[in-house]
Design a protein around this motif. Structure first.
Motif, PDB file in Angstrom:
ATOM      1  N   UNK A  10       0.816  -1.225   0.000  1.00 38.12           N
ATOM      2  CA  UNK A  10       0.000   0.000   0.000  1.00 38.12           C
ATOM      3  C   UNK A  10       0.846   1.270   0.000  1.00 38.12           C
ATOM      4  N   UNK A  11       0.366   2.274  -0.734  1.00 37.68           N
ATOM      5  CA  UNK A  11       0.990   3.588  -0.886  1.00 37.68           C
ATOM      6  C   UNK A  11       2.293   3.502  -1.696  1.00 37.68           C
ATOM      7  N   UNK A  12       2.390   2.482  -2.551  1.00 42.33           N
ATOM      8  CA  UNK A  12       3.604   2.353  -3.363  1.00 42.33           C
ATOM      9  C   UNK A  12       3.724   3.533  -4.317  1.00 42.33           C
ATOM     10  N   UNK A  13       4.966   3.836  -4.669  1.00 41.87           N
ATOM     11  CA  UNK A  13       5.225   4.893  -5.641  1.00 41.87           C
ATOM     12  C   UNK A  13       5.085   4.327  -7.048  1.00 41.87           C
ATOM     13  N   UNK A  14       4.311   4.985  -7.883  1.00 41.20           N
ATOM     14  CA  UNK A  14       4.051   4.484  -9.225  1.00 41.20           C
ATOM     15  C   UNK A  14       5.333   4.281 -10.024  1.00 41.20           C
ATOM     16  N   UNK A  15       6.272   5.224  -9.956  1.00 38.54           N
ATOM     17  CA  UNK A  15       7.472   5.097 -10.771  1.00 38.54           C
ATOM     18  C   UNK A  15       8.365   3.964 -10.287  1.00 38.54           C
ATOM     19  N   UNK A  71       8.767  -2.906  -5.126  1.00 39.76           N
ATOM     20  CA  UNK A  71       8.845  -1.447  -5.281  1.00 39.76           C
ATOM     21  C   UNK A  71       8.685  -0.750  -3.938  1.00 39.76           C
ATOM     22  N   UNK A  72       9.144   0.492  -3.874  1.00 42.31           N
ATOM     23  CA  UNK A  72       9.052   1.254  -2.635  1.00 42.31           C
ATOM     24  C   UNK A  72       7.716   1.949  -2.468  1.00 42.31           C
ATOM     25  N   UNK A  73       7.507   2.537  -1.304  1.00 42.61           N
ATOM     26  CA  UNK A  73       6.273   3.233  -1.004  1.00 42.61           C
ATOM     27  C   UNK A  73       6.584   4.474  -0.187  1.00 42.61           C
ATOM     28  N   UNK A  74       5.569   5.282   0.047  1.00 38.93           N
ATOM     29  CA  UNK A  74       5.773   6.591   0.679  1.00 38.93           C
ATOM     30  C   UNK A  74       6.324   6.440   2.083  1.00 38.93           C
ATOM     31  N   UNK A  75       7.337   7.232   2.395  1.00 39.47           N
ATOM     32  CA  UNK A  75       8.014   7.191   3.696  1.00 39.47           C
ATOM     33  C   UNK A  75       7.226   8.036   4.707  1.00 39.47           C
ATOM     34  N   UNK A  76       7.448   7.817   6.024  1.00 37.76           N
ATOM     35  CA  UNK A  76       8.356   6.809   6.600  1.00 37.76           C
ATOM     36  C   UNK A  76       7.775   5.419   6.466  1.00 37.76           C
ATOM     37  N   UNK A 106      14.070   1.590  -3.809  1.00 31.88           N
ATOM     38  CA  UNK A 106      13.813   2.596  -2.785  1.00 31.88           C
ATOM     39  C   UNK A 106      13.487   1.924  -1.446  1.00 31.88           C
ATOM     40  N   UNK A 107      12.364   2.296  -0.813  1.00 35.00           N
ATOM     41  CA  UNK A 107      12.034   1.761   0.499  1.00 35.00           C
ATOM     42  C   UNK A 107      11.608   0.304   0.460  1.00 35.00           C
TER      43      UNK A 107
END
Length: 307
Positions: A10-15, A71-76, A106-107
Motif C-alpha cells: 500500500x501507498x507504493x510509488x508508481x514510478x 517497489x518502494x512506497x511513501x516514507x516513513x 527505494x524503500x
C-alpha cells in the motif's frame, strides 16, 4: 520463459513500479520472453499518487531463473508496523533459498530487511532513508549514495528512477549489454548514468560521452562482444579511419576498442562464474580462447580496485 513478480505494498510509488515493469515489458517485446506478475496481500492497492492498482493474491510457481521485485512506497516506511505479513516475508526467503534473485527499489529494501535478506549483506536505498535503514537493520551493510548494490542474489536500488537503472542492470546480466542498450533506447532513457564504479556496468560506465561515432561502434561491440572484431571493421562501421577511431574512442572512454571489449567480456564472465559456471566455461562463453586471459584481466581489475 522467465517471470518477474512485483510485490505491491500500500501507498507504493508508481514510478518505483512502472519504471522496472516497463524495462521488463520492453525486453519481452524484443523477444526475451519475460512474463510480468503483480501480487499483493489485497486485490486493490492504493498508490501514493492516488491511482489504484489491481493485483493477484496468488503467487505463480517460481524457479531459480525468476525474479521477485519489491517497489518502494511513501516514507516513513515502517511507522505502522511491518510492511508485509510473515507469510509474504517467508515467500521471499523461500525464493532466495531456492536460488532465485530478490530485488527492491527505494524503500522496498525495508521488506527485504523484514525478511532477513539484508543480514550480512551490502545494500542501499533512497538517500533520505539510508540512516534509518542502517538503524533498523543493524546486520545490514548500507552503502550510501550509489544507484544499486548486488550481494548474493539480493539487489537493492536507490530512490524512484534508479529502479530503471536496476532493471537495465538485471537485463544486462541475463541477456547481455546489447539487449540492455536496446531496451534503454526503446524507452528513450539515459542509459549512461554513472553511480559507484564498483556497482555500475561497463556499458553504463563508458557511455557518459557525446561522440556519436564512438556510441555507434560501442553498440556493435556490445552486441558482438564475444566475437573477434578487427579494428578495421569497427572503423568502417563507424565511417572513420582506424586512427581516428582509436583516438576518438580513447578520448570518449579512456579505453581502446579492444580494452572496452575485454571489459565487457570480463564483466559477463564474472556474472557467469557467480551463477555457477567454471572459470574455463565462462571464458569460452564470452569469447576467450582459454581461461588464462580471463584470469589475467580479473586479477588486473581486482588490483585496480584495491589501488
Amino acid at each position: 520463459m522467465p517471470r518477474i513478480v512485483f510485490v505491491l505494498v500500500p501507498r507504493l510509488h508508481l514510478l518505483d513500479l512502472a519504471g522496472p515493469a516497463q524495462v521488463f515489458s520492453t525486453a519481452a517485446d524484443l523477444g526475451h520472453g519475460w512474463r510480468l506478475h503483480y501480487v499483493a496481500e489485497h486485490t486493490e492497492i492504493h498508490t501514493a499518487q492516488g491511482v489504484p492498482v489491481r493485483a493477484e493474491l496468488d503467487w505463480p510457481s517460481l524457479g531459480p531463473a525468476d525474479l521477485v521485485m519489491v517497489p518502494g512506497w511513501r516514507s516513513p516506511p515502517l511507522t505502522d508496523g511491518p510492511a508485509v505479513t510473515e507469510a509474504t516475508a517467508e515467500r521471499l526467503r523461500e525464493h532466495h533459498r531456492r536460488g532465485g534473485t530478490i530485488a527492491s527499489v527505494c524503500s522496498g529494501a525495508y521488506v527485504l530487511g523484514q525478511a532477513g535478506l539484508l543480514d550480512g549483506r551490502r545494500c542501499t536505498t533512497h538517500h533520505a532513508l539510508q540512516d534509518d535503514l542502517a538503524k533498523r537493520f543493524r546486520r545490514a551493510e548500507v552503502v550510501r549514495d550509489v544507484l544499486w548494490v548486488e550481494d548474493a542474489r539480493v539487489v537493492t536500488s536507490a530512490g524512484i528512477a534508479s529502479g530503471i537503472d536496476l532493471a537495465l542492470h538485471l537485463i544486462a546480466v541475463r541477456h547481455g549489454p546489447a539487449v540492455a542498450a536496446r531496451v534503454a533506447r526503446q524507452l528513450v532513457v539515459f542509459a549512461r548514468r554513472n553511480g559507484d564504479a564498483a556497482q555500475e556496468s561497463v556499458m553504463l560506465r563508458h557511455r557518459s560521452h557525446l561522440s556519436d561515432v564512438v556510441h555507434r561502434v560501442q553498440d556493435l561491440i556490445d552486441e558482438r562482444y564475444s566475437q573477434n572484431l578487427r579494428l578495421e571493421d569497427l572503423a568502417a562501421y563507424g565511417g572513420v579511419s582506424t586512427r581516428t577511431l582509436t583516438r576518438s574512442f580513447a578520448e570518449a572512454t579512456g579505453l581502446t576498442p579492444l580494452r572496452y571489449q575485454q571489459s565487457l567480456r570480463t564483466e559477463r564472465a564474472t556474472h557467469l562464474i557467480a551463477s555457477g559456471s567454471s572459470v574455463e566455461s565462462a571464458a569460452r562463453q564470452v569469447g576467450f580462447a582459454d581461461a588464462r586471459m580471463l584470469r589475467r584481466l580479473r586479477s588486473r581489475l581486482e588490483a585496480a580496485k584495491t589501488a
